[in-house]
Write a protein that holds these residues in place. Structure first.
Motif, PDB file in Angstrom:
ATOM      1  N   VAL A  68     -27.407 -37.708  51.216  1.00  0.00           N
ATOM      2  CA  VAL A  68     -26.250 -38.099  50.404  1.00  0.00           C
ATOM      3  C   VAL A  68     -26.371 -39.541  49.919  1.00  0.00           C
ATOM      4  CG1 VAL A  68     -23.762 -38.494  50.441  1.00  0.00           C
ATOM      5  CG2 VAL A  68     -24.709 -36.431  51.478  1.00  0.00           C
ATOM      6  N   MET A  69     -26.654 -40.460  50.845  1.00  0.00           N
ATOM      7  CA  MET A  69     -26.722 -41.865  50.452  1.00  0.00           C
ATOM      8  C   MET A  69     -27.993 -42.173  49.668  1.00  0.00           C
ATOM      9  SD  MET A  69     -23.976 -43.384  51.076  1.00  0.00           S
ATOM     10  CE  MET A  69     -24.561 -45.024  50.637  1.00  0.00           C
ATOM     11  N   GLY A  70     -29.122 -41.652  50.107  1.00  0.00           N
ATOM     12  CA  GLY A  70     -30.368 -41.931  49.402  1.00  0.00           C
ATOM     13  C   GLY A  70     -30.330 -41.447  47.965  1.00  0.00           C
ATOM     14  N   ALA A  71     -29.843 -40.223  47.767  1.00  0.00           N
ATOM     15  CA  ALA A  71     -29.746 -39.678  46.407  1.00  0.00           C
ATOM     16  C   ALA A  71     -28.756 -40.483  45.572  1.00  0.00           C
ATOM     17  CB  ALA A  71     -29.330 -38.212  46.464  1.00  0.00           C
ATOM     18  N   GLY A  72     -27.634 -40.868  46.183  1.00  0.00           N
ATOM     19  CA  GLY A  72     -26.635 -41.648  45.459  1.00  0.00           C
ATOM     20  C   GLY A  72     -27.165 -43.008  45.036  1.00  0.00           C
ATOM     21  N   ILE A  73     -27.925 -43.653  45.924  1.00  0.00           N
ATOM     22  CA  ILE A  73     -28.514 -44.957  45.583  1.00  0.00           C
ATOM     23  C   ILE A  73     -29.551 -44.790  44.482  1.00  0.00           C
ATOM     24  CG2 ILE A  73     -29.944 -46.840  46.467  1.00  0.00           C
ATOM     25  CD1 ILE A  73     -28.549 -46.358  49.212  1.00  0.00           C
ATOM     26  N   ALA A  74     -30.401 -43.772  44.608  1.00  0.00           N
ATOM     27  CA  ALA A  74     -31.418 -43.519  43.583  1.00  0.00           C
ATOM     28  C   ALA A  74     -30.770 -43.300  42.217  1.00  0.00           C
ATOM     29  CB  ALA A  74     -32.260 -42.307  43.972  1.00  0.00           C
ATOM     30  N   ALA A  75     -29.691 -42.531  42.199  1.00  0.00           N
ATOM     31  CA  ALA A  75     -28.990 -42.265  40.937  1.00  0.00           C
ATOM     32  C   ALA A  75     -28.446 -43.560  40.340  1.00  0.00           C
ATOM     33  CB  ALA A  75     -27.855 -41.268  41.167  1.00  0.00           C
ATOM     34  N   VAL A 103     -44.120 -50.362  43.136  1.00  0.00           N
ATOM     35  CA  VAL A 103     -42.705 -50.569  42.802  1.00  0.00           C
ATOM     36  C   VAL A 103     -42.282 -51.992  43.165  1.00  0.00           C
ATOM     37  CG1 VAL A 103     -42.178 -48.132  43.133  1.00  0.00           C
ATOM     38  CG2 VAL A 103     -41.836 -49.723  45.030  1.00  0.00           C
ATOM     39  N   ASP A 104     -41.161 -52.408  42.581  1.00  0.00           N
ATOM     40  CA  ASP A 104     -40.664 -53.769  42.784  1.00  0.00           C
ATOM     41  C   ASP A 104     -39.710 -53.895  43.970  1.00  0.00           C
ATOM     42  OD1 ASP A 104     -41.985 -54.629  40.413  1.00  0.00           O
ATOM     43  OD2 ASP A 104     -40.350 -53.776  39.222  1.00  0.00           O
ATOM     44  N   TRP A 105     -39.097 -52.759  44.368  1.00  0.00           N
ATOM     45  CA  TRP A 105     -38.075 -52.807  45.422  1.00  0.00           C
ATOM     46  C   TRP A 105     -38.108 -51.481  46.165  1.00  0.00           C
ATOM     47  CZ3 TRP A 105     -32.121 -52.560  44.169  1.00  0.00           C
ATOM     48  CH2 TRP A 105     -31.375 -52.731  45.343  1.00  0.00           C
ATOM     49  N   ILE A 106     -38.131 -51.536  47.471  1.00  0.00           N
ATOM     50  CA  ILE A 106     -38.129 -50.328  48.301  1.00  0.00           C
ATOM     51  C   ILE A 106     -36.847 -50.304  49.118  1.00  0.00           C
ATOM     52  CG2 ILE A 106     -39.324 -49.052  50.126  1.00  0.00           C
ATOM     53  CD1 ILE A 106     -41.891 -50.582  49.271  1.00  0.00           C
ATOM     54  N   VAL A 107     -36.085 -49.212  48.989  1.00  0.00           N
ATOM     55  CA  VAL A 107     -34.825 -49.056  49.722  1.00  0.00           C
ATOM     56  C   VAL A 107     -34.972 -47.895  50.697  1.00  0.00           C
ATOM     57  CG1 VAL A 107     -32.335 -48.704  49.560  1.00  0.00           C
ATOM     58  CG2 VAL A 107     -33.559 -49.814  47.675  1.00  0.00           C
ATOM     59  N   GLU A 108     -34.801 -48.171  51.962  1.00  0.00           N
ATOM     60  CA  GLU A 108     -34.862 -47.124  52.998  1.00  0.00           C
ATOM     61  C   GLU A 108     -33.466 -46.594  53.262  1.00  0.00           C
ATOM     62  OE1 GLU A 108     -33.540 -45.876  56.556  1.00  0.00           O
ATOM     63  OE2 GLU A 108     -33.708 -48.057  56.523  1.00  0.00           O
ATOM     64  N   ALA A 109     -33.317 -45.257  53.257  1.00  0.00           N
ATOM     65  CA  ALA A 109     -32.003 -44.641  53.474  1.00  0.00           C
ATOM     66  C   ALA A 109     -32.168 -43.355  54.281  1.00  0.00           C
ATOM     67  CB  ALA A 109     -31.327 -44.359  52.138  1.00  0.00           C
ATOM     68  N   VAL A 110     -32.944 -43.430  55.371  1.00  0.00           N
ATOM     69  CA  VAL A 110     -33.152 -42.247  56.201  1.00  0.00           C
ATOM     70  C   VAL A 110     -32.080 -42.182  57.285  1.00  0.00           C
ATOM     71  CG1 VAL A 110     -35.627 -42.322  55.737  1.00  0.00           C
ATOM     72  CG2 VAL A 110     -34.754 -43.380  57.827  1.00  0.00           C
ATOM     73  N   PHE A 124     -24.909 -50.095  50.975  1.00  0.00           N
ATOM     74  CA  PHE A 124     -24.065 -49.526  49.930  1.00  0.00           C
ATOM     75  C   PHE A 124     -22.978 -48.666  50.577  1.00  0.00           C
ATOM     76  CE2 PHE A 124     -28.013 -50.432  47.832  1.00  0.00           C
ATOM     77  CZ  PHE A 124     -27.705 -50.720  46.523  1.00  0.00           C
ATOM     78  N   PHE A 125     -21.835 -48.599  49.926  1.00  0.00           N
ATOM     79  CA  PHE A 125     -20.769 -47.717  50.404  1.00  0.00           C
ATOM     80  C   PHE A 125     -20.766 -46.446  49.566  1.00  0.00           C
ATOM     81  CE2 PHE A 125     -19.855 -51.062  53.064  1.00  0.00           C
ATOM     82  CZ  PHE A 125     -18.793 -50.770  53.909  1.00  0.00           C
ATOM     83  N   ASN A 126     -20.296 -45.379  50.151  1.00  0.00           N
ATOM     84  CA  ASN A 126     -20.378 -44.053  49.544  1.00  0.00           C
ATOM     85  C   ASN A 126     -19.091 -43.718  48.783  1.00  0.00           C
ATOM     86  OD1 ASN A 126     -21.579 -41.518  49.066  1.00  0.00           O
ATOM     87  ND2 ASN A 126     -20.508 -40.616  50.785  1.00  0.00           N
ATOM     88  N   PRO A 127     -19.200 -43.201  47.544  1.00  0.00           N
ATOM     89  CA  PRO A 127     -20.422 -42.942  46.762  1.00  0.00           C
ATOM     90  C   PRO A 127     -20.909 -44.211  46.073  1.00  0.00           C
ATOM     91  CG  PRO A 127     -18.497 -42.074  45.616  1.00  0.00           C
ATOM     92  CD  PRO A 127     -17.991 -42.616  46.922  1.00  0.00           C
ATOM     93  N   PRO A 128     -22.238 -44.443  46.065  1.00  0.00           N
ATOM     94  CA  PRO A 128     -22.788 -45.706  45.563  1.00  0.00           C
ATOM     95  C   PRO A 128     -22.406 -46.053  44.134  1.00  0.00           C
ATOM     96  CG  PRO A 128     -24.447 -44.547  46.829  1.00  0.00           C
ATOM     97  CD  PRO A 128     -23.294 -43.589  46.675  1.00  0.00           C
ATOM     98  N   ARG A 129     -22.234 -45.043  43.273  1.00  0.00           N
ATOM     99  CA  ARG A 129     -21.863 -45.374  41.896  1.00  0.00           C
ATOM    100  C   ARG A 129     -20.477 -45.995  41.835  1.00  0.00           C
ATOM    101  NH1 ARG A 129     -20.716 -41.261  36.700  1.00  0.00           N
ATOM    102  NH2 ARG A 129     -19.079 -42.592  35.825  1.00  0.00           N
ATOM    103  N   TYR A 130     -19.555 -45.503  42.616  1.00  0.00           N
ATOM    104  CA  TYR A 130     -18.151 -45.867  42.444  1.00  0.00           C
ATOM    105  C   TYR A 130     -17.677 -46.986  43.374  1.00  0.00           C
ATOM    106  CZ  TYR A 130     -18.105 -41.480  39.876  1.00  0.00           C
ATOM    107  OH  TYR A 130     -18.384 -40.483  38.978  1.00  0.00           O
TER     108      TYR A 130
END
Length: 813
Positions: A23-30, A109-116, A169-175
């Motif tokens: 949920v969080m990894g996909a939201g951050i990627a988006a 890549v320029d930035w790696i975000v871990e969200a496992v 990031f807080f969920n959902p990352p977009r909002y």
């Protein structure tokens, strides 16, 4: 060549990788894709094939299977609700893969975000793998919600640790606006600076710097607040509904309040957070505060985890009349009908305007009331706990307040709330009740200070180290609240204010209930245009309300229509139309900067502007047909003009260009009451003009609009000439009505929908005149007014208006 973080800027970060496609990894990627980055989304290789994959003859050796988890996450993005992407087509910016086959791609890549998963051992394994392929200088961050940042990178190289930090990031990352950045002792200050700039300017987030303590800032205080609310609910013998009625909007907090929010978060998740704080703390008093509540343990053991399991403190049950919400009875742990809650204390809080006034009403209407005592107890404990955490979870009270506003949607952070109820007075009450006050708070009051915050130099200063310190504010941010507190209001009505925002630019701010446009705002527009024409270089239309503008004052229109006061209704329409023309014909540049809900009359207030600066979260649409009407504040006139301009552009300026395709598209948008799901989608709806644009950072919209005004002024601004608009006439109207008839025959719209659409077609096409005729703006405004008046007289339209006012939802009749 290795590029150090100190040599990078936020704009230089073009690509990123996200590890973990949950949920969080996909939201951050988006959201990274929303910011225009190329994103690599990686997850583990599945350990088995699915039944469907087996039917297709696929095995674990097939690439489609090996990257299935990330690919499925990307596929879900375009259909997710709420939407994760500003534009579904932007999934093309995301490449799915897996950690085994595509690990080496992390070197590009320029930035790696871990969200496992939130397990320290697994995160350490992931970082060890990343360390084998990443380029020196590449920033690595983790999205942990509370694990020790330093513990995660134990054993990594000094260079890795220098370029590592938490970006929570807080969920959902977009909002959700909040990102907590948590450096370790080894994190380079240039890395913190770059991540802050990246999150704020590229991702549009609000950043706070937290310390590497359990659950950081927002979750630490938010969890404490939930625990004390539960404790006091039981102590005062309140029901779940009563506690939520007191700890929601009445306290300046979201409608989800405490227990509804707890169900959304998950009771098991809360216990995990509680355990994390307790187990990482060496302070016995802190361990006692974060003990597991027996009630939550019972519910979790019974599988009542909240919304994800179908039952928690509330549950939804299906009955003959539809779904109903039941609440948990805390004494029996059985469910029963959810009951409405009312009392003089709650009613007084509801009637008060603004979070500060609501909380004061809650506490002071009748301090002896059980509800008021409960509210005081929960607020007091939260304030004292927050004060005790200064210097432990964050260095500044400003960061703590921002974290709670941005991460939990509180209208006031704890120290802002303390100021609202009276700092010295409330501390005296706490001392009388035997509470221990943090020494820095008593010292602050002893030095003669009456509040934690004060206005200073058009900004805000906060208590820090025994003195007031100016709150940090980005150069591209303008605070209207601070400007007004500094006396920069030029003129005001009950619904709007004209504010001096510097450099001889004025801003018109709406502040009526829901920012609905009524006579007070229209009067302010008339006054503002006269004032700006005399004394200013230009005008910005923007505000800091929850929404820019939800439309016109529907209640007033309905009352006049029901009373048959047709002259009054026409006067309202003409006043609205005239005010919009004043904006359009002002001989100074006008730039609108809408945000969030900008509907109906709110759109009509933006369209006369020379330019519109959209924030990404702008929900923009001429939605009047949803209440049985059509746009009549110039919206139809502006749409007809856009259709004509687009036809001309499409034909490279040749006369007699075909209007119909452009008219059809705008007709559909307005007739179906379509509103954008983002600022970027306004273009697809046909309501964005060539000069309009979207900026990623909502907080910068006012400053950006001001810059646009100054640029137009420097370029030698002249207002657009009052031109004539070429219309499609009776033949274009006939085409539109054929489409309406087809929709009605297909059962897609009702008879009243067809009536409304027919009126709209008549106005947009310019009525029953010769195709290609050029008409004046006033001609189209007259058609708008005539159609609007006739629809106001329809019983079914009045029913739609009434239903919207009472339920907030459209009625199909």
């Amino acid at each position: 060549m290795t590029v150090k973080a100190s040599q990078k800027s936020a704009s230089s970060i073009r690509s990123a990788a996200v590890i973990g496609s949950g949920v969080m990894g996909a939201g951050i990627a988006a959201h990274l894709a929303n910011a225009g980055m190329r994103v690599l989304l990686l997850d583990v290789v599945p350990q088995s094939v699915t039944a469907e994959e087996e039917r297709q003859g696929l095995t674990l050796a097939d690439a489609k299977v090996r990257s299935r988890l990330a690919s499925a996450a990307v596929a879900r993005m375009s259909k997710a609700q709420p939407a994760q992407l500003y534009d579904p087509a932007w999934t093309a910016r995301i490449t799915p893969g897996n950690l085994t086959d595509h690990l080496t791609a992390l070197g590009d890549v320029d930035w790696i975000v871990e969200a496992v998963i939130e397990r320290l051992d697994i995160k350490r394994e992931v970082f060890a793998a990343i360390d084998t392929v990443r380029q020196p200088g590449t920033i690595v961050s983790t999205n942990t919600s509370g694990l020790s940042a330093a513990s995660m990178v134990e054993g990594r190289s000094e260079e890795f640790r220098r370029n590592f930090a938490v970006t929570h990031f807080f969920n959902p990352p977009r909002y959700m606006k909040l990102v907590e950045i948590v450096p370790t002792a080894d994190t380079g200050p240039e890395v913190v600076q770059l991540l802050s700039e990246l999150c704020e300017k590229r991702l549009g987030k609000g950043v706070v710097i937290a310390k590497d303590t359990p659950n950081f800032i927002a979750n630490r205080i938010g969890t404490f607040g939930m625990l004390v609310t539960l404790e006091d609910t039981l102590r005062f013998g309140l029901t779940v509904e009563e506690a939520d009625a007191l700890t929601g909007p009445a306290m300046g907090r979201p409608k989800t309040a405490t227990f509804r929010m707890l169900d959304l978060v998950g009771l098991d998740t809360l216990l995990h957070v509680v355990d994390n704080v307790r187990e990482r703390s060496s302070d016995p008093s802190e361990q006692a505060i974060f003990a597991r509540p027996a009630l939550l343990e019972q519910l979790v053991a019974a599988g009542r985890l909240g919304e994800k399991s179908g039952a928690g403190l509330y549950r939804k049950v299906k009955g003959r009349g539809g779904s109903e919400i039941e609440s948990l009875k805390l004494d029996t742990l059985e469910y029963g009908p959810k009951r409405s809650v009312s009392s003089p204390v709650i009613d007084a809080a509801k009637a008060a305007k603004g979070a500060a006034a609501k909380v004061k009403a809650l506490l002071r209407t009748d301090p002896r009331d059980r509800y008021a005592k409960f509210a005081w107890s929960t607020i007091k404990k939260t304030l004292l706990y927050s004060a005790a955490q200064v210097g432990i979870i964050a260095d500044s009270i400003s960061d703590i307040d921002r974290a709670m506003r941005w991460g939990f949607n509180w209208e006031l952070g704890p120290f802002e709330l303390w100021d609202a109820i009276g700092l010295a007075e409330s501390v005296q009450q706490m001392q009388k009740e035997g509470d221990e006050i943090p020494s820095w708070v008593t010292a602050w009051i002893a030095d003669g200070h009456q509040s934690f915050y004060r206005a200073a130099d058009n900004k805000r200063a906060y208590a820090a180290g025994g003195v007031y310190k100016l709150e940090e504010q980005e150069a591209d941010m303008i605070s209207l609240a601070a400007l007004k507190a500094s006396g920069r209001t030029v003129l005001a009505t009950s619904g709007a204010s004209l504010i001096d925002i510097g450099d001889e630019v004025a801003l018109l701010e709406f502040h009526s209930p829901n920012n609905a446009i009524g006579g007070d705002i229209l009067t302010a527009i008339r006054q503002a245009t006269k004032e700006v024409a005399k004394n200013w270089r230009g005008l910005v239309l923007a505000n800091e309300g929850r929404n820019f503008c939800v439309g016109a004052n529907l209640m007033l229109l309905l009352m006049e229509a029901q009373n048959g006061e047709w002259d009054e209704v026409e006067d309202i329409i003409r006043f609205f139309q005239g005010s919009m023309l004043d904006l359009k014909r002002l001989d100074r540049p006008v730039v609108a900067a809408p945000h969030r809900m900008t509907l109906g009359g709110g759109v009509e207030a933006c369209l006369p502007a020379d330019q519109i600066i959209f924030s990404p979260e702008t929900y923009f649409g001429l939605v009047e047909t949803g209440v049985g009407l059509i746009p009549a504040g110039g919206g139809c006139k502006e749409a007809a003009g856009m259709a004509a301009e687009r036809a001309l552009a499409a034909s490279n300026g040749k006369p007699g260009a075909d209007l119909q395709p452009h008219l059809n598209a705008l007709f559909e948008t307005i007739a179906l009451a379509k509103a954008s799901s983002s600022g970027y989608e306004v273009s697809r709806l046909g309501l964005m003009r060539p000069q309009d644009r979207v900026i990623m950072r909502q907080d910068a919209r006012i400053a950006e609009a001001k810059r646009a005004v100054l640029e137009l002024d420097r370029a030698g601004y002249t207002p657009p000439a009052e031109g004539r608009i070429r219309v499609a006439g009776r033949e274009g109207k006939a085409v539109l009505k054929v489409a309406v008839q087809a929709m009605q025959l297909g059962g897609h719209i009702s008879e009243h929908d067809a009536l409304i659409a027919g009126k709209l077609a008549h106005v947009l096409a310019g009525g029953d005149i010769q195709p290609g005729t050029e008409v004046s703006e006033q001609y189209l405004l007259d058609l708008e007014c005539e159609a609007f008046l006739s629809l106001c007289g329809e019983r079914k339209t009045q029913e739609r208006m009434s239903h919207m006012l009472s339920t907030g939802k459209p009625l199909r009749n």
